[in-house]
Design a protein around this motif. Structure first.
Motif, PDB file in Angstrom:
ATOM      1  N   ALA A  69      -6.170  -0.425  10.553  1.00 51.39           N
ATOM      2  CA  ALA A  69      -5.871  -1.660   9.842  1.00 51.39           C
ATOM      3  C   ALA A  69      -6.739  -1.658   8.587  1.00 51.39           C
ATOM      4  N   TYR A  70      -6.113  -1.966   7.467  1.00 47.37           N
ATOM      5  CA  TYR A  70      -6.827  -1.988   6.197  1.00 47.37           C
ATOM      6  C   TYR A  70      -6.820  -3.430   5.701  1.00 47.37           C
ATOM      7  N   VAL A  71      -8.008  -3.980   5.468  1.00 49.24           N
ATOM      8  CA  VAL A  71      -8.116  -5.419   5.225  1.00 49.24           C
ATOM      9  C   VAL A  71      -8.888  -5.709   3.952  1.00 49.24           C
TER      10      VAL A  71
ATOM     11  N   ALA B 224      -7.254 -14.518   8.912  1.00 51.91           N
ATOM     12  CA  ALA B 224      -6.500 -15.089   7.790  1.00 51.91           C
ATOM     13  C   ALA B 224      -6.935 -16.521   7.513  1.00 51.91           C
ATOM     14  N   ASP B 225      -7.258 -17.245   8.579  1.00 47.48           N
ATOM     15  CA  ASP B 225      -7.718 -18.628   8.412  1.00 47.48           C
ATOM     16  C   ASP B 225      -9.033 -18.719   7.646  1.00 47.48           C
ATOM     17  N   LYS B 226      -9.767 -17.595   7.602  1.00 42.83           N
ATOM     18  CA  LYS B 226     -11.045 -17.561   6.888  1.00 42.83           C
ATOM     19  C   LYS B 226     -10.949 -16.823   5.551  1.00 42.83           C
ATOM     20  N   GLY B 227      -9.719 -16.537   5.124  1.00 42.79           N
ATOM     21  CA  GLY B 227      -9.534 -15.947   3.805  1.00 42.79           C
ATOM     22  C   GLY B 227      -9.381 -14.441   3.771  1.00 42.79           C
ATOM     23  N   TRP B 228      -9.311 -13.804   4.936  1.00 38.67           N
ATOM     24  CA  TRP B 228      -9.076 -12.375   4.981  1.00 38.67           C
ATOM     25  C   TRP B 228      -7.590 -12.079   4.769  1.00 38.67           C
ATOM     26  N   GLU B 229      -7.278 -10.841   4.321  1.00 39.17           N
ATOM     27  CA  GLU B 229      -5.891 -10.409   4.163  1.00 39.17           C
ATOM     28  C   GLU B 229      -5.691  -9.076   4.864  1.00 39.17           C
ATOM     29  N   LEU B 230      -4.554  -8.930   5.524  1.00 38.99           N
ATOM     30  CA  LEU B 230      -4.170  -7.670   6.148  1.00 38.99           C
ATOM     31  C   LEU B 230      -3.309  -6.903   5.146  1.00 38.99           C
ATOM     32  N   LEU B 231      -3.848  -5.834   4.588  1.00 36.27           N
ATOM     33  CA  LEU B 231      -3.161  -5.079   3.548  1.00 36.27           C
ATOM     34  C   LEU B 231      -2.247  -4.004   4.120  1.00 36.27           C
TER      35      LEU B 231
ATOM     36  N   PHE C 209     -13.111   5.034   0.004  1.00 38.16           N
ATOM     37  CA  PHE C 209     -11.753   5.551  -0.106  1.00 38.16           C
ATOM     38  C   PHE C 209     -11.214   5.438  -1.531  1.00 38.16           C
ATOM     39  N   MET C 210     -12.099   5.172  -2.478  1.00 41.66           N
ATOM     40  CA  MET C 210     -11.689   4.957  -3.863  1.00 41.66           C
ATOM     41  C   MET C 210     -12.643   5.669  -4.813  1.00 41.66           C
ATOM     42  N   PRO C 211     -12.155   6.128  -5.964  1.00 37.09           N
ATOM     43  CA  PRO C 211     -13.083   6.592  -6.996  1.00 37.09           C
ATOM     44  C   PRO C 211     -13.990   5.444  -7.433  1.00 37.09           C
ATOM     45  N   SER C 212     -15.204   5.772  -7.800  1.00 35.54           N
ATOM     46  CA  SER C 212     -16.180   4.732  -8.124  1.00 35.54           C
ATOM     47  C   SER C 212     -15.801   3.931  -9.362  1.00 35.54           C
ATOM     48  N   ASP C 213     -14.935   4.497 -10.221  1.00 36.07           N
ATOM     49  CA  ASP C 213     -14.577   3.799 -11.453  1.00 36.07           C
ATOM     50  C   ASP C 213     -13.252   3.042 -11.340  1.00 36.07           C
ATOM     51  N   MET C 214     -12.708   2.925 -10.115  1.00 34.95           N
ATOM     52  CA  MET C 214     -11.473   2.179  -9.924  1.00 34.95           C
ATOM     53  C   MET C 214     -11.748   0.918  -9.119  1.00 34.95           C
ATOM     54  N   PRO C 215     -11.147  -0.207  -9.498  1.00 38.93           N
ATOM     55  CA  PRO C 215     -11.398  -1.461  -8.790  1.00 38.93           C
ATOM     56  C   PRO C 215     -10.612  -1.547  -7.490  1.00 38.93           C
ATOM     57  N   GLY C 216     -11.066  -2.418  -6.598  1.00 37.02           N
ATOM     58  CA  GLY C 216     -10.341  -2.696  -5.369  1.00 37.02           C
ATOM     59  C   GLY C 216     -11.128  -2.381  -4.121  1.00 37.02           C
ATOM     60  N   GLY C 217     -11.787  -1.237  -4.099  1.00 37.50           N
ATOM     61  CA  GLY C 217     -12.491  -0.827  -2.896  1.00 37.50           C
ATOM     62  C   GLY C 217     -13.592  -1.775  -2.481  1.00 37.50           C
ATOM     63  N   GLU C 218     -14.184  -2.477  -3.457  1.00 42.51           N
ATOM     64  CA  GLU C 218     -15.294  -3.370  -3.129  1.00 42.51           C
ATOM     65  C   GLU C 218     -14.851  -4.576  -2.306  1.00 42.51           C
ATOM     66  N   THR C 219     -13.569  -4.862  -2.253  1.00 50.34           N
ATOM     67  CA  THR C 219     -13.081  -5.999  -1.463  1.00 50.34           C
ATOM     68  C   THR C 219     -12.405  -5.561  -0.165  1.00 50.34           C
ATOM     69  N   GLN C 220     -12.412  -4.254   0.123  1.00 49.50           N
ATOM     70  CA  GLN C 220     -11.594  -3.728   1.222  1.00 49.50           C
ATOM     71  C   GLN C 220     -12.445  -3.071   2.308  1.00 49.50           C
ATOM     72  N   LEU C 221     -11.897  -3.065   3.528  1.00 52.19           N
ATOM     73  CA  LEU C 221     -12.547  -2.455   4.683  1.00 52.19           C
ATOM     74  C   LEU C 221     -11.490  -1.760   5.528  1.00 52.19           C
ATOM     75  N   ARG C 222     -11.887  -0.639   6.156  1.00 49.76           N
ATOM     76  CA  ARG C 222     -10.982   0.041   7.087  1.00 49.76           C
ATOM     77  C   ARG C 222     -11.451  -0.163   8.517  1.00 49.76           C
ATOM     78  N   ILE C 223     -10.518  -0.583   9.361  1.00 50.24           N
ATOM     79  CA  ILE C 223     -10.756  -0.728  10.795  1.00 50.24           C
ATOM     80  C   ILE C 223      -9.964   0.358  11.506  1.00 50.24           C
ATOM     81  N   ALA C 224     -10.646   1.257  12.217  1.00 51.24           N
ATOM     82  CA  ALA C 224      -9.990   2.292  13.016  1.00 51.24           C
ATOM     83  C   ALA C 224      -9.960   1.798  14.460  1.00 51.24           C
TER      84      ALA C 224
ATOM     85  N   MET D  52       0.831  -1.222   0.000  1.00 52.16           N
ATOM     86  CA  MET D  52       0.000   0.000   0.000  1.00 52.16           C
ATOM     87  C   MET D  52       0.866   1.272   0.000  1.00 52.16           C
ATOM     88  N   ILE D  53       2.062   1.179  -0.557  1.00 48.46           N
ATOM     89  CA  ILE D  53       2.974   2.315  -0.666  1.00 48.46           C
ATOM     90  C   ILE D  53       2.939   2.834  -2.095  1.00 48.46           C
TER      91      ILE D  53
END
Length: 391
Positions: free
Chosen positions: A324-326, A310-317, A355-370, A149-150
């Motif tokens: 934490a962005y997952v 992670a055991d259930k298929g989540w990823e820590l991005l 956190f993403m423009p609507s026409d860019m992919p990726g945001g639909e699979t991501q969540l932010r944890i504060a 994510m850099i």
């Protein structure tokens, strides 16, 4: 009829997410875990509140208009501490105090951009930055973050046009939490300088960086102010969120332009908040170090317990500062998943689509944890709830 710029700008994400709570009840044995907003929920520490009470009673100037660019003593203190912590030279006339860090960004953009100009920001982005650019008639140029994510300055170079006026970075990052390496910031500085544009670096979460020493060497360059504009928030450091105190560190000539903006919008920053920030800087160093250790402990809890997800298929991005962005494993957009989590798991968080423009992919699979407002036990509870989801 032409829409106003506010009408054409998306709704504030945190306020939108709070509406998901309407009509939902949470049983006593599963109270809501609110990990949606990156702000302390506790008041300032007792010694600071006592100092503020004394200021209210004894300092008549705290109730009057003050200098547009901020309390001189606070500007001087920032300059002194920044010069020491970054091993560089920052003068008091290169510091302005603002009504929160969002206003610092707005003021900087107002001095840089005209209608139709462009600002490059990495995505996932801090949504308020995008909102202000939209409301200012400035085009957001999204730069997709790379590995870890850099963002990469080489990728950014291809996006710069004759309308580009700035690159805006956030480190430690919101929403991803990652801490940008010093060499990354240096590469972006060199790129911005080569194109005679500004590099805006929002360091709202600098006090919770896991690294020891200065996170970058940008201020050690004697000519730093020809390119760099740094933003800062006292809200996170001293729990002064309601008092709206931030800062912008830039060339004195730019601050003369920023003064026009600030005088028009707020006339002066909150006087009590400024005095509280000054007292905090001068008296709460040890307390703030303890706050940093606590946040780093919670970050460690995120990393130590993530195997449950992670055991259930989540990823820590990404992970760091308050976030934490997952990546989630479900066959639905995060825009649909996040409201569902309120009902199914008693968890309020924000979807990556915010956190993403609507026409860019990726945001639909991501969540932010504060995670700044849940302790280590709360982190484990959060992960247990998410790992048990059956969707």
């Amino acid at each position: 009829m032409t829409q106003s710029r506010t009408a054409a700008t998306f709704a504030p994400p945190v306020m939108e997410a709070r509406r998901w709570l309407e009509g939902v009840t949470h049983p006593a044995d599963r109270p809501l875990l609110n990990v949606s907003q990156a702000a302390p929920v506790d008041p300032p520490p007792a010694p600071l509140r006592e100092a503020m009470a004394q200021i209210v009673m004894d300092d008549a100037e705290a109730h009057l208009y003050g200098p547009v660019l901020g309390l001189p003593e606070l500007r001087q203190e920032v300059a002194k501490q920044w010069s020491a912590s970054y091993s560089g030279r920052v003068n008091h006339d290169q510091v302005a105090i603002t009504s929160g860090c969002n206003q610092a960004f707005a003021a900087a953009i107002a001095t840089l951009c005209a209608e139709g100009d462009e600002v490059v920001i990495p995505v996932p982005y801090y949504f308020n930055h995008r909102m202000w650019l939209d409301m200012s008639g400035v085009k957001t140029i999204p730069l997709m973050a790379g590995d870890g994510m850099i963002p990469d300055a080489g990728d950014c170079a291809a996006l710069i046009t004759d309308r580009t006026r700035a690159i805006a970075l956030v480190s430690p990052n919101n929403p991803c939490g990652v801490e940008y390496p010093a060499e990354t910031l240096r590469a972006f500085r060199d790129l911005a300088r080569a194109h005679d544009i500004a590099l805006i670096v929002d360091e709202t979460y600098r006090d919770f960086d896991s690294r020891t020493g200065a996170p970058h060497d940008l201020f050690s360059d004697p000519q730093w102010d020809d390119t760099l504009i740094q933003l800062y928030s006292f809200s996170k450091a001293y729990r002064l969120t309601g008092h709206r105190i931030g800062a912008v560190i830039a060339a004195s000539e730019r601050l003369a332009e920023i003064e026009k903006f600030l005088d028009t919008v707020t006339i002066c920053p909150n006087q009590l908040g400024q005095r509280a920030a000054l007292w905090g800087m001068q008296n709460l160093g040890d307390w703030l170090a303890g706050e940093r250790r606590e946040i780093l402990d919670r970050r460690a809890a995120i990393e130590d317990n993530f195997h449950l997800l992670a055991d259930k298929g989540w990823e820590l991005l990404g992970c760091g500062a308050y976030f934490a962005y997952v990546k989630h494993p479900f066959a639905m957009s995060s825009a649909d998943l996040a409201p569902l989590l309120v009902k199914e798991a008693g968890v309020l968080l924000l979807p990556g689509t915010m956190f993403m423009p609507s026409d860019m992919p990726g945001g639909e699979t991501q969540l932010r944890i504060a995670f700044a407002n849940i302790d280590k036990a709360g982190v484990r509870t959060l992960f247990e709830r998410l790992s048990s989801l059956q969707l």
